[in-house]
Motif scaffolding. Structure first.
Motif, PDB file in Angstrom:
ATOM      1  N   ARG A  47       0.634  -1.232  -0.162  1.00  0.00           N
ATOM      2  CA  ARG A  47      -0.074   0.077  -0.017  1.00  0.00           C
ATOM      3  C   ARG A  47       0.839   1.392  -0.011  1.00  0.00           C
ATOM      4  O   ARG A  47       0.543   2.362  -0.745  1.00  0.00           O
ATOM      5  CB  ARG A  47      -0.967  -0.011   1.294  1.00  0.00           C
ATOM      6  CG  ARG A  47      -1.922   1.201   1.287  1.00  0.00           C
ATOM      7  CD  ARG A  47      -3.101   1.093   2.287  1.00  0.00           C
ATOM      8  NE  ARG A  47      -3.757   2.097   2.511  1.00  0.00           N
ATOM      9  CZ  ARG A  47      -3.873   2.903   3.710  1.00  0.00           C
ATOM     10  NH1 ARG A  47      -3.135   2.277   4.641  1.00  0.00           N
ATOM     11  NH2 ARG A  47      -4.382   3.898   3.866  1.00  0.00           N
ATOM     12  N   TRP A  50       2.284   1.667  -3.713  1.00  0.00           N
ATOM     13  CA  TRP A  50       1.060   2.112  -4.252  1.00  0.00           C
ATOM     14  C   TRP A  50       0.724   3.588  -3.991  1.00  0.00           C
ATOM     15  O   TRP A  50       0.657   4.336  -5.243  1.00  0.00           O
ATOM     16  CB  TRP A  50      -0.179   1.156  -4.181  1.00  0.00           C
ATOM     17  CG  TRP A  50      -1.283   1.898  -4.227  1.00  0.00           C
ATOM     18  CD1 TRP A  50      -2.417   1.514  -3.245  1.00  0.00           C
ATOM     19  CD2 TRP A  50      -2.316   2.206  -5.362  1.00  0.00           C
ATOM     20  NE1 TRP A  50      -3.541   2.118  -3.135  1.00  0.00           N
ATOM     21  CE2 TRP A  50      -3.493   2.720  -4.508  1.00  0.00           C
ATOM     22  CE3 TRP A  50      -1.881   2.991  -6.379  1.00  0.00           C
ATOM     23  CZ2 TRP A  50      -4.437   3.317  -5.295  1.00  0.00           C
ATOM     24  CZ3 TRP A  50      -2.922   3.368  -7.111  1.00  0.00           C
ATOM     25  CH2 TRP A  50      -4.252   3.707  -6.475  1.00  0.00           C
ATOM     26  N   ASP A 145     -11.230   7.036  -4.033  1.00  0.00           N
ATOM     27  CA  ASP A 145     -11.963   7.040  -2.979  1.00  0.00           C
ATOM     28  C   ASP A 145     -13.018   5.885  -3.170  1.00  0.00           C
ATOM     29  O   ASP A 145     -13.690   5.733  -3.800  1.00  0.00           O
ATOM     30  CB  ASP A 145     -12.913   8.548  -2.879  1.00  0.00           C
ATOM     31  CG  ASP A 145     -13.946   8.678  -2.255  1.00  0.00           C
ATOM     32  OD1 ASP A 145     -14.268   7.738  -1.420  1.00  0.00           O
ATOM     33  OD2 ASP A 145     -14.735   9.623  -2.072  1.00  0.00           O
ATOM     34  N   LEU A 170      -4.867  -4.137 -11.405  1.00  0.00           N
ATOM     35  CA  LEU A 170      -4.210  -3.553 -10.302  1.00  0.00           C
ATOM     36  C   LEU A 170      -5.107  -3.858  -9.016  1.00  0.00           C
ATOM     37  O   LEU A 170      -4.589  -4.012  -7.924  1.00  0.00           O
ATOM     38  CB  LEU A 170      -4.030  -2.101 -10.582  1.00  0.00           C
ATOM     39  CG  LEU A 170      -2.943  -1.741 -11.519  1.00  0.00           C
ATOM     40  CD1 LEU A 170      -3.020  -0.028 -11.768  1.00  0.00           C
ATOM     41  CD2 LEU A 170      -1.531  -2.053 -10.858  1.00  0.00           C
ATOM     42  N   ALA A 173      -4.673  -6.548  -6.238  1.00  0.00           N
ATOM     43  CA  ALA A 173      -3.837  -6.118  -5.069  1.00  0.00           C
ATOM     44  C   ALA A 173      -4.902  -6.436  -3.981  1.00  0.00           C
ATOM     45  O   ALA A 173      -4.115  -6.730  -2.707  1.00  0.00           O
ATOM     46  CB  ALA A 173      -3.135  -4.864  -5.109  1.00  0.00           C
ATOM     47  N   ARG A 178      -5.768  -6.001   4.493  1.00  0.00           N
ATOM     48  CA  ARG A 178      -7.154  -5.781   5.179  1.00  0.00           C
ATOM     49  C   ARG A 178      -7.144  -4.195   5.314  1.00  0.00           C
ATOM     50  O   ARG A 178      -6.632  -3.414   5.152  1.00  0.00           O
ATOM     51  CB  ARG A 178      -7.377  -6.404   6.598  1.00  0.00           C
ATOM     52  CG  ARG A 178      -6.181  -5.942   7.363  1.00  0.00           C
ATOM     53  CD  ARG A 178      -6.446  -6.592   8.901  1.00  0.00           C
ATOM     54  NE  ARG A 178      -6.341  -8.105   8.991  1.00  0.00           N
ATOM     55  CZ  ARG A 178      -7.509  -8.524   9.376  1.00  0.00           C
ATOM     56  NH1 ARG A 178      -8.654  -8.246   9.750  1.00  0.00           N
ATOM     57  NH2 ARG A 178      -7.435 -10.180   9.249  1.00  0.00           N
ATOM     58  N   TRP A 190     -10.019  -9.074   2.328  1.00  0.00           N
ATOM     59  CA  TRP A 190     -11.016  -9.288   1.225  1.00  0.00           C
ATOM     60  C   TRP A 190     -11.021 -10.772   0.884  1.00  0.00           C
ATOM     61  O   TRP A 190     -11.994 -11.347   0.252  1.00  0.00           O
ATOM     62  CB  TRP A 190     -10.415  -8.415  -0.164  1.00  0.00           C
ATOM     63  CG  TRP A 190     -10.545  -6.962  -0.039  1.00  0.00           C
ATOM     64  CD1 TRP A 190     -11.446  -6.575  -0.821  1.00  0.00           C
ATOM     65  CD2 TRP A 190      -9.695  -6.018   0.336  1.00  0.00           C
ATOM     66  NE1 TRP A 190     -11.306  -5.185  -0.612  1.00  0.00           N
ATOM     67  CE2 TRP A 190     -10.142  -4.798   0.066  1.00  0.00           C
ATOM     68  CE3 TRP A 190      -8.395  -6.115   1.075  1.00  0.00           C
ATOM     69  CZ2 TRP A 190      -9.637  -3.749   0.522  1.00  0.00           C
ATOM     70  CZ3 TRP A 190      -7.884  -4.894   1.550  1.00  0.00           C
ATOM     71  CH2 TRP A 190      -8.221  -3.674   1.162  1.00  0.00           C
ATOM     72  N   LEU A 232     -15.110  -3.238  -0.819  1.00  0.00           N
ATOM     73  CA  LEU A 232     -15.465  -1.831  -1.139  1.00  0.00           C
ATOM     74  C   LEU A 232     -16.420  -1.751  -2.292  1.00  0.00           C
ATOM     75  O   LEU A 232     -16.527  -2.365  -3.134  1.00  0.00           O
ATOM     76  CB  LEU A 232     -14.057  -1.066  -1.142  1.00  0.00           C
ATOM     77  CG  LEU A 232     -12.945  -1.141  -0.230  1.00  0.00           C
ATOM     78  CD1 LEU A 232     -11.829  -0.589  -0.946  1.00  0.00           C
ATOM     79  CD2 LEU A 232     -13.189  -0.292   0.841  1.00  0.00           C
TER      80      LEU A 232
HETATM   81 ZN1  ZEM Z   1      -6.272  -0.283  -1.950  1.00  0.00          ZN
HETATM   82  N1  ZEM Z   1      -7.142  -0.081  -0.206  1.00  0.00           N
HETATM   83  N2  ZEM Z   1      -7.268   0.828  -3.074  1.00  0.00           N
HETATM   84  N3  ZEM Z   1      -5.057  -0.932  -3.481  1.00  0.00           N
HETATM   85  N4  ZEM Z   1      -4.781  -1.442  -0.748  1.00  0.00           N
HETATM   86  C1  ZEM Z   1      -7.003  -0.305   1.033  1.00  0.00           C
HETATM   87  C2  ZEM Z   1      -5.845  -1.274   1.416  1.00  0.00           C
HETATM   88  C3  ZEM Z   1      -4.908  -1.912   0.552  1.00  0.00           C
HETATM   89  C4  ZEM Z   1      -8.150   1.319  -2.556  1.00  0.00           C
HETATM   90  C5  ZEM Z   1      -8.668   1.745  -1.478  1.00  0.00           C
HETATM   91  O1  ZEM Z   1      -9.404   2.908  -1.007  1.00  0.00           O
HETATM   92  C6  ZEM Z   1      -8.174   1.019  -0.211  1.00  0.00           C
HETATM   93  C7  ZEM Z   1      -5.064  -0.327  -4.822  1.00  0.00           C
HETATM   94  C8  ZEM Z   1      -6.234   0.327  -5.223  1.00  0.00           C
HETATM   95  C9  ZEM Z   1      -7.451   0.847  -4.292  1.00  0.00           C
HETATM   96  C10 ZEM Z   1      -3.595  -2.267  -1.242  1.00  0.00           C
HETATM   97  C11 ZEM Z   1      -3.172  -2.244  -2.718  1.00  0.00           C
HETATM   98  C12 ZEM Z   1      -3.748  -1.635  -3.424  1.00  0.00           C
HETATM   99  C13 ZEM Z   1      -7.751   0.271   1.883  1.00  0.00           C
HETATM  100  C14 ZEM Z   1      -7.761  -0.012   3.505  1.00  0.00           C
HETATM  101  C15 ZEM Z   1      -8.498   0.946   1.127  1.00  0.00           C
HETATM  102  C16 ZEM Z   1      -9.792   1.850   1.842  1.00  0.00           C
HETATM  103  C17 ZEM Z   1      -6.869   0.858   4.158  1.00  0.00           C
HETATM  104  C18 ZEM Z   1      -6.647   0.421   5.633  1.00  0.00           C
HETATM  105  O2  ZEM Z   1      -7.941   0.616   6.431  1.00  0.00           O
HETATM  106  O3  ZEM Z   1      -5.732   0.106   6.042  1.00  0.00           O
HETATM  107  C19 ZEM Z   1      -9.116   2.063  -3.833  1.00  0.00           C
HETATM  108  C20 ZEM Z   1     -10.440   2.609  -3.674  1.00  0.00           C
HETATM  109  C21 ZEM Z   1      -8.592   1.540  -5.016  1.00  0.00           C
HETATM  110  C22 ZEM Z   1      -8.819   1.774  -6.210  1.00  0.00           C
HETATM  111  C23 ZEM Z   1      -8.944   0.618  -7.159  1.00  0.00           C
HETATM  112  C24 ZEM Z   1      -4.255  -0.733  -5.692  1.00  0.00           C
HETATM  113  C25 ZEM Z   1      -3.981  -0.259  -7.022  1.00  0.00           C
HETATM  114  C26 ZEM Z   1      -3.199  -1.411  -4.763  1.00  0.00           C
HETATM  115  C27 ZEM Z   1      -1.731  -1.704  -5.365  1.00  0.00           C
HETATM  116  C28 ZEM Z   1      -1.574  -2.302  -6.329  1.00  0.00           C
HETATM  117  C29 ZEM Z   1      -3.167  -2.943  -0.148  1.00  0.00           C
HETATM  118  C30 ZEM Z   1      -2.038  -4.177  -0.309  1.00  0.00           C
HETATM  119  C31 ZEM Z   1      -4.128  -2.863   1.032  1.00  0.00           C
HETATM  120  C32 ZEM Z   1      -3.863  -3.644   2.352  1.00  0.00           C
HETATM  121  C33 ZEM Z   1      -3.138  -2.720   3.265  1.00  0.00           C
HETATM  122  C34 ZEM Z   1      -2.925  -3.131   4.543  1.00  0.00           C
HETATM  123  O4  ZEM Z   1      -2.465  -2.497   5.615  1.00  0.00           O
HETATM  124  O5  ZEM Z   1      -3.312  -4.462   4.866  1.00  0.00           O
END
Ligand code: ZEM
Length: 295
Positions: A47, A50, A145, A170, A173, A178, A190, A232
Motif C-alpha cells: 500500500r 502504491w 475514494d 491492479l 492487489a 485488510r 477481502w 469496497l
Molecule cells: Zn487499496 N485500499 N485501493 N490498492 N490497498 C486499502 C488497502 C489496501 C483502494 C482503497 O480505498 C483501499 C489499490 C487500489 C485501491 C492495497 C493495495 C492497492 C484500503 C484499506 C482502502 C480503503 C486501508 C486501511 O484501512 O488500512 C481503492 C479505492 C482503490 C482503487 C482501485 C491498488 C492499485 C493497490 C496496489 C497495487 C493493499 C495491499 C491494501 C492493504 C493494506 C493493509 O494494511 O493491509
C-alpha cells in the motif's frame, strides 16, 4: 568517526547485488511482524508503494514515485495515507542500514519484495528515483475514494495513464491485507489468505453473494455466507460495470493471466513520474526472491 560512517561515500555506485541486499533486508522486516495484523508487514508495504506512485498525473507530469514526497506534511497527513506511518517507519530502519538508497527506490522495492515474497509474480523494477522536497508534493485527492463508482475509478486511473484492463488487474492487489477501522474507516480482509498473492479476490467477487453490511461505518459489502470478508464499493464496481467485468471474469478464471497483467501494470505504476534519464538501467531488472537466491 561516527558522523562520517553515517554518510555515503561519494564514489559509491551501487550495483544490482547491493539492491538485492536491500531486498533481502526488506524480506526479513516483512517476516518480523509478530502479532501485527496477519503476521506480515507485506500488505501495508504494498500500500505504501502504491500510494507513493498513484499520485501521478500524466498531463502535468507531477506526482508519482520519484521524490517520495509522502515523507513530508501535509502529504503524510492526507486522509488516504492514514496508517502508512507504520510502513514508512519500517523503511526508515532499512534506510539506516543502506543510506545510499533513495526513499522512492526503497519504498517501491519494498512493494516489489512484498509481492514477490508473498508468492506473487516477479515485478520488474529498477533504481533511479531521487529524494525530493515537500514543494514537489501533489494536492490531496489524487488517490481513489473507495466510496465512489466506475466514473471515479476511470477518472483517477486514466489520469495516471492506465486503461480499464489495467484498473481491474491492479485492483487484484486487494487479495492482500485488510481494511482498518482507525485508518480508512472500513473493516476487514477481502480474502481468506491476506498474506498470499492469489486471484481469490476475483473468484470471490463472482462466487460469493455480496450484501451491504449493516453497521454504523462507511458503506461496504460483506459475503452473505461467512460475513467475514469485505468488498469496497469500488471493488464491487468491477463486477457491475460491463467493461471491468469482462476482465475481472478472465482474471477469476486464470491466475496465470492475472499474474502476467498484474506484474506489468504494477511495474509501470511504480515507475510513474520518474524521468527516463534517471534510470540506471535501460530495462527493469528481475529481482530474485529469497528462495531463488538460496536455490
Ligand atoms: Zn487499496 N485500499 N485501493 N490498492 N490497498 C486499502 C488497502 C489496501 C483502494 C482503497 O480505498 C483501499 C489499490 C487500489 C485501491 C492495497 C493495495 C492497492 C484500503 C484499506 C482502502 C480503503 C486501508 C486501511 O484501512 O488500512 C481503492 C479505492 C482503490 C482503487 C482501485 C491498488 C492499485 C493497490 C496496489 C497495487 C493493499 C495491499 C491494501 C492493504 C493494506 C493493509 O494494511 O493491509
Amino acid at each position: 568517526s561516527g558522523v562520517q560512517s553515517a554518510k555515503v561515500a561519494a564514489n559509491f555506485v551501487p550495483t544490482k547485488e547491493d539492491y538485492i541486499k536491500v531486498y533481502n533486508k526488506i524480506a526479513q522486516v516483512i517476516d518480523d511482524a509478530g502479532e501485527y495484523d496477519d503476521g506480515s508487514y507485506g500488505p501495508v508495504l504494498v500500500r505504501l508503494a502504491w500510494h507513493a506512485s498513484g499520485t501521478y498525473d500524466k498531463d502535468s507530469k507531477t506526482g508519482g514515485s520519484n521524490y517520495a514526497t509522502m515523507r513530508f506534511e501535509p502529504e503524510s497527513l492526507h486522509g488516504a495515507n492514514a496508517g502508512l506511518k507504520v510502513a514508512r517507519d519500517l523503511m526508515g530502519q532499512v534506510k539506516q542500514e543502506f543510506p545510499w538508497i533513495s526513499y522512492g527506490d526503497l519504498w517501491t522495492l519494498a512493494g516489489v519484495a512484498a509481492i514477490q515474497e508473498m508468492a506473487g509474480p516477479h515485478i520488474p523494477w529498477r533504481p533511479g528515483r531521487i529524494d525530493g522536497f515537500a514543494a514537489q508534493a501533489t494536492p490531496d485527492g489524487r488517490l481513489p475514494d473507495a466510496t465512489q463508482g466506475a466514473d471515479h475509478l476511470r477518472n483517477i486511473f486514466y489520469r495516471m495513464g492506465f486503461n480499464d484492463q489495467e484498473i481491474v488487474a491492479l485492483s487484484g492487489a486487494h487479495a492482500l491485507g485488510r481494511c482498518h477501522r482507525d485508518r480508512s474507516g472500513f473493516e476487514g480482509p477481502w480474502t481468506f489468505s491476506p498474506t498470499t498473492v492469489t486471484n481469490d479476490y476475483f473468484k470471490l467477487l463472482f462466487n460469493e453473494s455480496w450484501v451491504w453490511k449493516k453497521w454504523d461505518g462507511p458503506k461496504q459489502l460483506e459475503d452473505k455466507k461467512t460475513k467475514s470478508l469485505m468488498m469496497l464499493p469500488t471493488d464491487y464496481v468491477l463486477v457491475q460495470d460491463r467493461s471491468f467485468k469482462k476482465y475481472a471474469k478472465q482474471y477469476a478464471e486464470s491466475q496465470d493471466l492475472w499474474f502476467k497483467d498484474f506484474s506489468s501494470a504494477v511495474s509501470r505504476l511504480f515507475e510513474l513520474g520518474v524521468p527516463t534519464s534517471q534510470w540506471v538501467s535501460s530495462e527493469p531488472w528481475i529481482m530474485p526472491t529469497v528462495e531463488e537466491q538460496e536455490a
